[in-house]
Scaffold this active site. Structure first.
Site, mmCIF file in Angstrom:
data_model
loop_
_atom_site.group_PDB
_atom_site.id
_atom_site.type_symbol
_atom_site.label_atom_id
_atom_site.label_comp_id
_atom_site.label_asym_id
_atom_site.label_seq_id
_atom_site.Cartn_x
_atom_site.Cartn_y
_atom_site.Cartn_z
ATOM 1 N N ARG A 12 0.810 -1.219 0.000
ATOM 2 C CA ARG A 12 0.000 0.000 0.000
ATOM 3 C C ARG A 12 0.845 1.271 0.000
ATOM 4 O O ARG A 12 0.348 2.357 -0.212
ATOM 5 C CB ARG A 12 -0.969 -0.011 1.203
ATOM 6 C CG ARG A 12 -2.105 -1.013 1.040
ATOM 7 C CD ARG A 12 -2.867 -1.247 2.347
ATOM 8 N NE ARG A 12 -2.218 -2.243 3.190
ATOM 9 C CZ ARG A 12 -2.690 -2.651 4.365
ATOM 10 N NH1 ARG A 12 -3.809 -2.133 4.843
ATOM 11 N NH2 ARG A 12 -2.041 -3.576 5.069
ATOM 12 N N GLY A 16 2.055 -14.503 6.554
ATOM 13 C CA GLY A 16 1.257 -13.949 7.642
ATOM 14 C C GLY A 16 2.045 -13.715 8.922
ATOM 15 O O GLY A 16 3.181 -14.181 9.088
HETATM 16 C C1 UD1 Z 1 -2.232 -6.262 11.581
HETATM 17 C C2 UD1 Z 1 -3.152 -7.164 12.444
HETATM 18 C C3 UD1 Z 1 -4.410 -6.380 12.802
HETATM 19 C C4 UD1 Z 1 -4.024 -5.111 13.528
HETATM 20 C C5 UD1 Z 1 -3.014 -4.276 12.718
HETATM 21 C C6 UD1 Z 1 -2.456 -3.163 13.589
HETATM 22 C C7 UD1 Z 1 -2.775 -9.504 11.800
HETATM 23 C C8 UD1 Z 1 -3.261 -10.653 11.030
HETATM 24 N N1 UD1 Z 1 -3.477 -8.374 11.724
HETATM 25 O O1 UD1 Z 1 -2.926 -5.991 10.373
HETATM 26 O O2 UD1 Z 1 -5.249 -7.165 13.638
HETATM 27 O O3 UD1 Z 1 -5.185 -4.330 13.796
HETATM 28 O O4 UD1 Z 1 -1.896 -5.086 12.303
HETATM 29 O O5 UD1 Z 1 -1.616 -2.315 12.841
HETATM 30 O O6 UD1 Z 1 -1.790 -9.637 12.509
HETATM 31 N N2 UD1 Z 1 4.515 -9.113 8.533
HETATM 32 C C9 UD1 Z 1 5.540 -10.029 8.404
HETATM 33 N N3 UD1 Z 1 5.331 -11.145 7.679
HETATM 34 C C10 UD1 Z 1 4.135 -11.423 7.081
HETATM 35 C C11 UD1 Z 1 3.095 -10.479 7.229
HETATM 36 C C12 UD1 Z 1 3.312 -9.338 7.961
HETATM 37 O O7 UD1 Z 1 6.645 -9.830 8.927
HETATM 38 O O8 UD1 Z 1 4.044 -12.473 6.446
HETATM 39 C C13 UD1 Z 1 4.777 -7.890 9.320
HETATM 40 C C14 UD1 Z 1 4.672 -6.605 8.500
HETATM 41 O O9 UD1 Z 1 5.938 -6.215 8.006
HETATM 42 C C15 UD1 Z 1 4.146 -5.590 9.511
HETATM 43 C C16 UD1 Z 1 3.374 -6.447 10.492
HETATM 44 O O10 UD1 Z 1 3.801 -7.787 10.314
HETATM 45 O O11 UD1 Z 1 5.185 -4.927 10.175
HETATM 46 C C17 UD1 Z 1 1.868 -6.334 10.299
HETATM 47 O O12 UD1 Z 1 1.525 -6.721 8.978
HETATM 48 P P1 UD1 Z 1 0.451 -5.911 8.138
HETATM 49 O O13 UD1 Z 1 0.308 -6.580 6.826
HETATM 50 O O14 UD1 Z 1 0.773 -4.461 8.144
HETATM 51 O O15 UD1 Z 1 -0.863 -6.208 9.011
HETATM 52 P P2 UD1 Z 1 -2.199 -5.367 9.063
HETATM 53 O O16 UD1 Z 1 -3.041 -5.736 7.903
HETATM 54 O O17 UD1 Z 1 -1.895 -3.944 9.258
HETATM 55 CA CA CA Z 2 -0.049 -2.709 9.385
#
Ligand code: UD1
Ligand code: CA
Length: 441
Positions: free
Chosen positions: A19, A80
């Site tokens: 995004r 995830g």
């Molecule tokens: C996530 C939460 C959501 C919360 C929000 C708060 C989950 C499933 N959802 O959503 O409940 O309200 O954050 O900001 O946890 N990341 C990894 N590996 C992955 C996926 C993500 O390291 O495979 C890291 C990303 O770099 C990021 C964090 O995890 O720093 C959160 O991931 P993001 O995709 O931003 O989650 P949200 O959709 O914002």
């Molecule tokens: Ca996030």
């Protein structure tokens, strides 16, 4: 400070951040001059944990550099947030205690909030918040006992669930044994086969474990997913930084126009006029006055100096006590000693300017020959006339005078005058004859 042997932190930062629409990893986008992840790292460091582990993507080694000197592990496939936490398991082998999980995209988190969460006695605890607009955050549902029952991701929530504005901030603390047990139970959640950390709650509850929560400030837990959110975080961070400077005795004439860096250090009784911009590594001592439209980066400004308006101070510069740097003056990698003055329209680079020396308007140090940079050494109590070019390497002795308009290519001994320009010729009556010939008045 001794380390908290019973605490480890995992920073999740492997997400793609689509995004942001950027080729740069999301967590490297900057807030107050530092990558978001550096802010998160600092907040974790303040808790002095036994270990901090970053989880990074396979294509963004720079994220690992931003986490260093702490360890980072690569999550080969982005499956995830739960899958990402599992990637850190080997690094924490043998560790028993609390594991704090934070997301790398929440740069405004404060250490006090993290401490409060870690301090909960339940085996699992979640940081929640109540934003005005809960947007796409995960929704947190409570049990009758007032504990956390489950977290439902926005995409999976029905309309009624979306109406709940208690949201998951993305920060959780687990007892280590509970964490690894529960993670093993998490199933792929969506069509993309992602494992959601948020599912850990319902699983822990099903095992009869209590999940506590605390509610933080909505501003503080802002998760950055887009450039618009990045600008909101920047605004909040700037307000915080300005506020704390004013509390420490710094006058900001128009606070909203001053741009600071997270590491800007300014002593009491400094006055900052509107529209001053600070890059990283600036230290300003007491009583300095910084006038409008000045830009400072990598510089130390000593007691009582006056800078600007419209000055540009670049990395490696020291401005001595009581020195004056005026309008349209650029100083790079130079030592301007006490009470020296460079008041107008000059470029001074790779130079020492001795104490009380006056550099006239339009003076340029020619420090670059197209291949290398060279040094200019100007002694104390020197007077450099306006429009002088100093071709480096060159040395000007103490108390020397340089005539205006000179191009100085040779060293100038102390106490002497250097003139390096053509001698003036006056032709009597020439102008009148010229006008008459042209038929003018
Ligand atoms: C996530 C939460 C959501 C919360 C929000 C708060 C989950 C499933 N959802 O959503 O409940 O309200 O954050 O900001 O946890 N990341 C990894 N590996 C992955 C996926 C993500 O390291 O495979 C890291 C990303 O770099 C990021 C964090 O995890 O720093 C959160 O991931 P993001 O995709 O931003 O989650 P949200 O959709 O914002
Ligand atoms: Ca996030």
């Amino acid at each position: 400070m001794s380390k908290t042997a019973s605490l480890a932190c995992i920073i999740l930062a492997a997400g793609q951040g689509t995004r942001m629409r950027s080729t740069k990893a999301k967590v490297l986008h900057e807030v107050a001059g530092f990558p978001m992840i550096a802010h998160v790292r600092h907040a974790c460091e303040a808790l002095v944990p036994y270990k901090i582990v970053g989880v990074i993507g396979p294509d963004a080694p720079e994220v690992g550099e931003a986490i260093a000197p702490h360890a980072s592990v690569i999550q080969a496939q982005r499956k995830g947030t739960a899958h990402a936490v599992l990637a850190a398991k080997d690094e924490l082998r043998g560790f028993k205690g609390r594991v704090l999980i934070v997301y790398g995209d929440t740069p405004l988190l404060r250490p006090e909030t993290l401490s409060a969460l870690v301090g909960q006695s339940a085996p699992v605890s979640v940081l929640t918040f109540k934003p005005e607009d809960p947007a796409q955050y995960g929704r947190v549902f409570l049990s009758n006992e007032g504990l956390v029952d489950s977290i439902v991701e926005y995409a999976d929530a029905n309309e009624q669930q979306r109406a709940n504005n208690l949201c998951n901030a993305g920060v959780m603390a687990f007892d280590s044994d509970v964490l690894w047990n529960v993670l093993a139970e998490i199933k792929p959640h969506n069509a993309k086969g992602e494992f959601y950390l948020t599912d850990a709650i319902a699983i822990a509850r099903a095992q009869g474990l209590a999940c506590a929560y605390i509610t933080g400030d909505a501003e503080e837990v802002l998760g950055i997913n887009s450039r618009v959110e990045l600008s909101v975080a920047e605004g909040i961070m700037q307000k915080r930084l300005r506020h704390s400077l004013m509390e420490q005795g710094v006058t900001l004439k128009n606070p909203d126009t001053v741009q600071l860096c997270a590491d800007t250090r300014i002593a009491a009784d400094v006055t900052i006029h509107p529209y001053v911009v600070f890059g990283p590594s600036v230290v300003v001592d007491e009583g300095v006055e910084l006038f409008s439209f000045s830009h400072l980066e990598g510089v130390r400004v000593k007691k009582g100096a006056r800078i600007g308006p419209y000055a540009r101070l670049r990395p490696g510069t020291i401005i001595g006590e009581g020195a004056h740097i005026g309008n349209f003056v650029e100083v790079k990698k130079s030592n301007i000693e006490s009470a020296a003055k460079i008041n107008h329209l000059s470029y001074v680079g790779d130079t020492r300017v001795g104490a009380r020396t006056n550099i006239g308007a339009g003076t340029i140090t020619c420090n670059y020959d197209g291949f290398h940079k060279h040094h200019t050494d100007i002694g104390a109590d020197v007077f450099v006339g306006s429009d002088t070019a100093l071709v480096a390497p060159v040395k000007i002795g103490d108390r020397a005078n340089i005539a205006a308009g000179s191009t100085i290519t040779e060293n100038v001994p102390e106490d002497s005058l250097a003139i390096a320009r053509n001698k003036q010729i006056n032709k009597d009556g020439w102008a009148k004859r010229f006008r008459d010939k042209k038929g003018g008045k």
